[in-house]
Design an enzyme around this catalytic site. Structure first.
Site, PDB file in Angstrom:
ATOM      1  N   LYS A  85      -4.677 -15.977  93.733  1.00 25.20           N
ATOM      2  CA  LYS A  85      -3.489 -15.900  92.896  1.00 25.20           C
ATOM      3  C   LYS A  85      -3.767 -16.638  91.594  1.00 25.20           C
ATOM      4  CE  LYS A  85       1.373 -17.006  92.570  1.00 25.20           C
ATOM      5  NZ  LYS A  85       2.581 -17.403  93.262  1.00 25.20           N
ATOM      6  N   LYS A 112      -3.512 -11.170  93.103  1.00 23.42           N
ATOM      7  CA  LYS A 112      -2.293 -11.144  92.303  1.00 23.42           C
ATOM      8  C   LYS A 112      -2.510 -11.862  90.986  1.00 23.42           C
ATOM      9  CE  LYS A 112       2.277 -13.046  92.604  1.00 23.42           C
ATOM     10  NZ  LYS A 112       3.029 -14.114  93.148  1.00 23.42           N
TER      11      LYS A 112
END
Ligand code: PBG
Length: 351
Positions: free
Chosen positions: A220, A274
């Site tokens: 992330k 992400k």
């Protein structure tokens, strides 16, 4: 016309054998032949997008009096618990396998200890329980991170300006347990604290929650594309500083492989990359290297860009939506978290 472009292969002075696949070129080879009609394009398609690939992230609000509209995400609304139950029913009707739920709680429930995160009767837990009662077959994914509950907008506890790792993990474990007990199927730690996957796995196992899965937001990145999400959960305005001491540097992708390896060794059942579209190279590397269920998150900023350009007539919004989702599949995603899930599912059903 140059000799290379002559129609008669004999003019090249090459024998038939020499014109095999390895050496052949135009005019023997015409890739356009496989693109003439819809049926053949579909027959030779290498990737397929289906409703079963989509996860629908939804935002929750405490009650009818809390704000429904999210200015930066037109078409997305915060839902009350009963609206969320309705949304789950619709998702199931469309064949969407799972929802991811994110709360926007009232400001007066936020504090620096994030106590509301571990309240078994908090907004997330109430919504999960209500959805599971009416739509038991749909999968529910809950974020594990403190930002929606934190007075300062960070994913972890902050002390003297530092985000504390191990102290945060202790709360994340409790947060995971209350969510799992409410009926959540997949716990999704999105906080990026080191070691949290293993700690949550142990805590859940000790609480007799062995079957609850963990989808780790393993890679992330610290991204500007999360802006609209922070509006939606009400964490953006108060964010003190940024999240660069725990979320990854967008410059790195070897590091993503190390993060994924750690989370898998700690017990993650699925991993996430992400944001989505600007990080398809990372997604592809992760999927190729580890060959485990790998999810991508088309985040709020990506949604907002496509939606805004579509609304202004600057691009065909529906076409851009479907193309972007197909590209996630091509890059290796096993599932895609997308705010477009219901619209994309409707389009896939329409054929
Ligand atoms: C919170 C969290 C974020 C997102 C998912 N979980 C925001 C952040 O890390 O600041 C972003 C999702 C999106 O932008 O759609 N930990």
């Amino acid at each position: 016309m140059s000799e290379r472009h002559t129609r008669d292969p004999a003019a090249h002075g090459q024998s038939g054998e020499k014109l095999g696949l390895s050496t052949g070129t135009y005019p023997l080879l015409r890739p356009r032949r496989n693109r003439t009609d819809s049926w053949v394009r579909s027959m030779v398609a290498e990737t397929r997008l289906s409703v079963a690939d989509l996860v629908w992230p939804i935002f929750l609000r405490e009650d009818e009096n809390s704000d429904r509209e999210i200015a930066s995400m037109s078409g997305v609304h915060r839902l009350t618990v009963s609206e969320a139950v309705e949304a789950a029913g619709y998702a199931q009707q469309l064949g969407i396998p799972a929802l991811a739920v994110f709360p926007c709680i009232d400001e007066d429930r936020k504090n620096p200890d994030c106590t509301e995160a571990v309240n078994p009767d908090n907004l997330v837990c109430r919504a999960v329980a209500a959805i599971k009662e009416v739509v038991p077959q749909i999968g529910i994914i809950c974020d594990v991170a403190l930002d929606p509950f934190n007075a300062n907008g960070h994913d972890g506890l902050v002390h003297n300006g530092r985000v504390l790792n191990d102290e945060t993990i202790a709360i994340l474990c409790q947060q995971a347990i209350v969510q799992a007990r409410a009926g959540c199927d997949i716990i999704a730690p999105s906080d990026m604290m080191d070691g949290r996957v293993g700690a949550i796995r142990c805590a859940m196992d000790q609480a007799d929650l062995q079957d609850v899965k963990i989808c780790s937001y393993a890679a992330k990145y610290s991204s500007a594309f999360y802006g609209p999400f922070r509006d939606a959960v009400g964490s953006g305005g108060k964010l003190v500083g940024d999240k660069q001491t725990y979320q990854m540097n967008p410059a790195n992708s070897d590091e993503a492989l190390r993060e994924v390896a750690m989370d898998l060794s700690e017990g993650a059942d699925m991993v996430m990359v992400k944001p989505g579209m600007p990080y398809l190279d990372v997604l592809q590397r992760v999927k190729e290297r580890f060959a485990v269920p790998t999810f991508a998150y088309q985040v709020s900023g990506e949604y907002a860009m496509i939606q805004a350009a579509g609304r202004n007539g600057w691009l065909d919004g529906d076409a851009a939506m479907m193309e972007s989702l197909m590209c996630f599949k091509r890059a290796g995603a096993d599932a895609i978290f997308t705010y477009f899930a219901p619209q994309a599912a409707e389009k896939l059903h329409a054929g």
